[in-house]
Design an enzyme around this catalytic site. Structure first.
Site, PDB file in Angstrom:
ATOM      1  N   THR A 131       0.856  -1.166   0.000  1.00 25.67           N
ATOM      2  CA  THR A 131       0.000   0.000   0.000  1.00 25.67           C
ATOM      3  C   THR A 131       0.898   1.223   0.000  1.00 25.67           C
ATOM      4  OG1 THR A 131      -1.689  -1.174   1.295  1.00 25.67           O
ATOM      5  CG2 THR A 131      -1.784   1.210   1.351  1.00 25.67           C
TER       6      THR A 131
ATOM      7  N   GLY B 233      -0.920  -3.668   5.020  1.00 26.12           N
ATOM      8  CA  GLY B 233      -1.977  -4.673   5.082  1.00 26.12           C
ATOM      9  C   GLY B 233      -2.591  -4.806   6.456  1.00 26.12           C
TER      10      GLY B 233
END
Length: 532
Positions: free
Chosen positions: A354, A437
């Site tokens: 991410t 995550g």
């Protein structure tokens, strides 16, 4: 203050504006927007668009987005949910009929309709001063002209080779392998797609040839997606009411479910009853308490967290002070809990990628922004004509009839990405975030307590070694002292070292008394904080 005898870096200080991202090119793009008169949200969109090009394993326009925004002088925090939905045909009946008992991370069934472009456009319309036509230009240039691969990006790419090979994503395997640090990488098809979005807005992404290309790529792999699903995704992004907890005289803010930000608030609420541990930020007692609080919060996540548009999520109950105190009383200082009274450890995979960034402008607007494909390169499915790598957020669903997070038509999955914001007396104090995550609630709560409980400066609080309980183990970075690991093991924790460090993060502290911005960026990534 850090010990200058040891490796590390100091916090970044500025007065007019600051950006902190996971890639230098993105930080520079944000600063260019700020210095050209744009606000924090404008700068964040420009930066994340660059990240979608130069950090392709972690994020992309085929992913999702969440944002917390604190407009200067308005004493409020705005939340936007830019997560996508499952196809209209994705019923549990269909999966049971076809004998599919679990989703695969590389399957088209793990792909939800991307929400990022809808989110960017929605945010700019409400709070921006510039449009996508201007803000996407730096990203277009990097995609069209190429960009050098940075160290962490190259490392992440290597780990994704099997996924990319499995789905035939050869354009991302030049010469049959991952590009090396310093190699140039060009994405001409993605540049053309970004140009179309810059000219025509989100309509160019969710309708017409680009959407048709994404649908064709998914249908060819057995997906249930239709062009109607993508057209509906254009308006999927929604402003929602953020959730908050009062903590040490401040307010910590998160986006509500379907994201897991709720867990940050639960962990902080449990730990606040203790105060700082006597053995410091890397002490056994501190880490043990944090591990146990995280385990309890994840137990509740896996039992209750889902799309509140389709099922009831008991947010009020889970944040009730008496309930958090009840959870805290389950934690013993001398031993790890052997058994949970309800749902056990998470059944979801830990590894994910991410990007998180934050921006503060000269007027005091503060933006906390996160954009993700979920796992590295998402599903590994590339819509080749449009250059869009598609996420695998649907992997967060369960195929368990009756479970709150069971897949369903037009439903959002349980989401891991969570931006954070701290306010005091109604004013933004710090946009912050820790990617990684499922680790993110642990990362948020570690960072906040590192800074506010244990007195570490912003950069030190980001740098400090991390630990995370997952699937019955406690995953420790190499910086956790050996004697602490030994004591944790003797308390009943099964500690193991992890190959990849836990996540990465950014933060900007707004020192209003002195008129100074203080920023930090995670050395676990390739980025930096810069201000002017």
């Amino acid at each position: 203050m850090r010990d200058f005898h040891f490796p590390g870096r100091s916090p970044v200080l500025a007065t007019h504006g600051m950006a902190a991202t996971s890639m230098p090119a993105a930080t520079l793009a944000a600063l260019d927007v700020l210095r050209a008169g744009g606000n924090a949200l404008d700068a964040a969109v420009a930066a994340v668009a660059v990240l979608c090009v130069v950090e392709p394993a972690s994020t992309g326009i085929g992913g999702d987005c969440f944002c917390l925004y604190a407009p200067a002088g308005q004493k409020k925090v705005v939340a936007l949910n830019g997560s996508g939905r499952a196809p209209a045909a994705a019923t549990i009946d269909w999966y049971e009929k076809h004998g599919i008992a679990a989703l695969e991370n590389t399957s088209a069934h793990a792909v939800t309709v991307p929400g990022a472009i809808s989110a960017w456009e929605t945010l700019l319309a409400a709070h921006g001063t510039k449009g996508l036509d201007e803000l996407l230009q730096p990203a277009i240039a990097y995609a069209e002209q190429g960009h050098p691969i940075h160290s962490r990006v190259a490392n992440d790419w290597i780990g994704a080779i099997p996924k990319l090979q499995k789905n035939g994503t050869h354009k991302f395997l030049p010469n049959g392998g991952a590009p090396k640090m310093g190699d140039m990488f060009v994405q001409a098809e993605l540049a053309a797609t970004l140009k179309a979005i810059a000219k025509h807005g989100s309509k160019a992404f969710y309708e017409g040839p680009i959407a048709a290309d994404m649908v064709a790529a998914l249908r060819a792999r057995g997906g249930l997606h239709t062009e109607a699903d993508f057209a509906a995704g254009r308006t999927a992004a929604q402003f929602v009411d953020p959730i908050t907890i009062d903590w040490q005289g401040r307010q910590v803010w998160q986006c509500p479910p379907n994201g897991q930000g709720l867990l940050v608030l639960m962990i902080l609420g449990m730990l606040e009853g203790y105060g700082p541990a006597p053995d410091g930020a890397l002490g056994t007692t501190r880490l043990h308490r944090h591990i146990e609080a995280c385990r309890l919060a994840f137990r509740d996540r896996d039992a209750f967290l889902a799309d509140p548009g389709q099922v009831e999520v008991p947010v009020g109950k889970l944040l009730d002070r008496s309930y958090l105190e009840e959870l805290r009383r389950m934690i013993r200082d001398d031993a790890a809990m052997k058994h949970m009274p309800a749902a056990g450890e998470s059944a979801l995979p830990v590894h994910a990628d991410t990007v998180y960034l934050c921006v503060v402008d000269r007027d005091g607007n503060a933006c906390s922004f996160i954009n993700s494909l979920f796992e590295g390169f998402g599903s590994g499915i590339l819509a080749e004509k449009s250059g869009v790598m598609l996420q695998n957020r649907g992997f967060g669903f369960r195929l368990e009839r009756g479970h709150p997070n069971c897949i369903a038509p037009n439903k959002r999955p349980m989401h891991t990405i969570i931006p954070g914001m701290v306010t005091q007396d109604g004013e933004a104090v710090m946009p912050y975030g820790v990617m990684g995550g499922h680790f993110q609630p642990m990362g948020h709560s570690l960072f906040l307590t590192n800074h506010f409980d244990y007195g570490l400066d912003i950069q030190e609080a980001i740098d400090l070694a991390r630990i995370f309980p997952f699937k019955g183990k406690v995953q420790a970075e190499r910086g956790i002292p050996a004697d602490v690991i030994d004591r944790l093991n003797r308390m009943g924790h099964a500690v193991e070292h992890v190959d990849k460090p836990h996540g990465g993060g950014q933060a900007i502290f707004i020192d209003r008394k002195r008129g100074v911005l203080v920023g930090g960026s995670d050395p676990r990534k390739d980025g930096l904080a810069l201000g002017y």
